[in-house]
Design a protein around this motif. Structure first.
Motif, PDB file in Angstrom:
ATOM      1  N   ILE A  39       0.857  -1.181   0.000  1.00 46.21           N
ATOM      2  CA  ILE A  39       0.000   0.000   0.000  1.00 46.21           C
ATOM      3  C   ILE A  39       0.901   1.242   0.000  1.00 46.21           C
ATOM      4  O   ILE A  39       2.089   1.148   0.328  1.00 46.21           O
ATOM      5  CB  ILE A  39      -0.963   0.024   1.209  1.00 46.21           C
ATOM      6  N   PRO A  40       0.380   2.411  -0.345  1.00 42.13           N
ATOM      7  CA  PRO A  40       1.202   3.622  -0.333  1.00 42.13           C
ATOM      8  C   PRO A  40       1.823   3.888   1.042  1.00 42.13           C
ATOM      9  O   PRO A  40       1.159   3.700   2.073  1.00 42.13           O
ATOM     10  CB  PRO A  40       0.204   4.718  -0.716  1.00 42.13           C
ATOM     11  N   ALA A  41       3.068   4.339   1.043  1.00 43.73           N
ATOM     12  CA  ALA A  41       3.791   4.553   2.298  1.00 43.73           C
ATOM     13  C   ALA A  41       3.099   5.581   3.194  1.00 43.73           C
ATOM     14  O   ALA A  41       3.074   5.424   4.418  1.00 43.73           O
ATOM     15  CB  ALA A  41       5.227   4.994   2.000  1.00 43.73           C
ATOM     16  N   LYS A  42       2.529   6.615   2.591  1.00 45.83           N
ATOM     17  CA  LYS A  42       1.854   7.641   3.401  1.00 45.83           C
ATOM     18  C   LYS A  42       0.644   7.062   4.115  1.00 45.83           C
ATOM     19  O   LYS A  42       0.362   7.418   5.273  1.00 45.83           O
ATOM     20  CB  LYS A  42       1.430   8.814   2.512  1.00 45.83           C
ATOM     21  N   LEU A  43      -0.080   6.188   3.445  1.00 41.29           N
ATOM     22  CA  LEU A  43      -1.242   5.550   4.066  1.00 41.29           C
ATOM     23  C   LEU A  43      -0.795   4.617   5.192  1.00 41.29           C
ATOM     24  O   LEU A  43      -1.407   4.581   6.270  1.00 41.29           O
ATOM     25  CB  LEU A  43      -2.038   4.767   3.022  1.00 41.29           C
ATOM     26  N   ALA A  44       0.272   3.851   4.960  1.00 39.49           N
ATOM     27  CA  ALA A  44       0.779   2.950   5.998  1.00 39.49           C
ATOM     28  C   ALA A  44       1.181   3.725   7.247  1.00 39.49           C
ATOM     29  O   ALA A  44       0.938   3.288   8.379  1.00 39.49           O
ATOM     30  CB  ALA A  44       1.964   2.157   5.457  1.00 39.49           C
ATOM     31  N   LYS A  45       1.796   4.880   7.043  1.00 39.38           N
ATOM     32  CA  LYS A  45       2.175   5.723   8.187  1.00 39.38           C
ATOM     33  C   LYS A  45       0.938   6.169   8.957  1.00 39.38           C
ATOM     34  O   LYS A  45       0.923   6.154  10.191  1.00 39.38           O
ATOM     35  CB  LYS A  45       2.956   6.940   7.701  1.00 39.38           C
ATOM     36  N   LYS A  46      -0.119   6.562   8.235  1.00 46.13           N
ATOM     37  CA  LYS A  46      -1.368   6.962   8.887  1.00 46.13           C
ATOM     38  C   LYS A  46      -1.932   5.829   9.727  1.00 46.13           C
ATOM     39  O   LYS A  46      -2.403   6.042  10.853  1.00 46.13           O
ATOM     40  CB  LYS A  46      -2.404   7.378   7.837  1.00 46.13           C
TER      41      LYS A  46
END
Length: 273
Positions: free
Chosen positions: A193-200
């Motif tokens: 999944i996109p890294a920004k989403l994983a961080k969220k």
């Protein structure tokens, strides 16, 4: 350098994984499917060993994870558990052994725990499998969730491309992560999944988030050991870092062996009784 086996024999538990997240220590996780590989990983200090249904691909040569059976997963898990002193061993419940039937899910999880000695199970999906997760947890079996690209649903997706790029799917993934935490899962794997989403997601829940193709801002990482060691070469996603080229090393060794046998250079007098 001394191995983890000789310097740190403290057993890894789900509680310790939570403590690792709380203090910002990254969690290292790899797959294993047999005694010899698991012994190497455990002795090297790996935190978590996943007996993944990826055994269907790398051990049996199938195109997907779907064909592997519960009996086969228990066989692989039993072999791994025999080798492990320190690591937490988590076992995938295979396709068809928990979806849509919480009673079957409980039966499958109990068989894995009783027959293999594994320390917990992993299940793919969010709200769709909530009932099965609750049923398994009710028996005291630790459950690791799995969101994002879920290989057991590959024919639904139709592709192995990155998941949750669209806002609606991204929002559902965050909601599913919160649901898994509320339900009682001790950790979640986020795949491709996109890294920004994983961080969220990692910031939205308090339980550990383990990434595979989910960027650096999660609580740990997992790779398939055959991919990481360069035993398999066909699979080349962006997220994979190869730490060795064992395909070439092993091929060279086998070719040298064949050559020595053909030339009658092996065995020598010193290698004979």
């Amino acid at each position: 350098m001394p191995s983890a086996r000789s310097t740190n024999l403290k057993k890894i538990t789900t509680h310790q994984l939570q403590e690792m997240k709380n203090r910002g220590e990254k969690i290292a996780m790899l797959t294993a499917y047999d005694y010899s590989m698991a012994k190497i990983l455990d002795g090297s200090g790996i935190d978590v060993i996943l007996v993944g249904d990826s055994a269907s691909n790398v051990m049996a040569g199938n195109d997907t994870t779907l064909p592997i059976t519960l009996d086969q997963m228990i066989y692989h898990a039993t072999s791994v558990v025999r080798a492990v002193v320190r690591a937490l061993v988590i076992v995938d419940i295979p396709f068809g052994s928990y979806q849509g039937n919480s009673t079957e899910a409980l039966r499958s999880a109990i068989r894995i725990m009783k027959e293999s000695g594994g320390h917990g199970v992993k299940m793919e999906g969010g709200s769709e499998i909530k009932e099965s997760i609750v049923r398994v947890l009710s028996a005291g079996v630790p459950v690791m969730g799995h969101l994002g690209l879920t290989p057991q649903s590959i024919f639904k997706f139709g592709t192995y491309t990155v998941r949750a790029r669209e806002e609606a799917e991204a929002q559902k993934l965050i909601e599913d992560a919160k649901l898994l935490e509320e339900t009682g899962c001790f950790a979640i794997v986020l795949e491709k999944i996109p890294a920004k989403l994983a961080k969220k997601v990692a910031e939205a829940v308090s339980i550990p988030i383990i990434g595979i193709g989910a960027g650096p801002d999660v609580d740990g990482q997992v790779l398939v050991v055959h991919d990481m060691l360069g035993i398999t070469k066909e699979f080349q996603p962006r997220f994979l870092r190869r730490y060795a080229d064992l395909d070439s090393v092993m091929t060279s060794a086998v070719e040298n062996y064949i050559d020595d046998v053909k030339k009658n250079d092996f065995p020598t007098q010193e290698e004979s009784y």
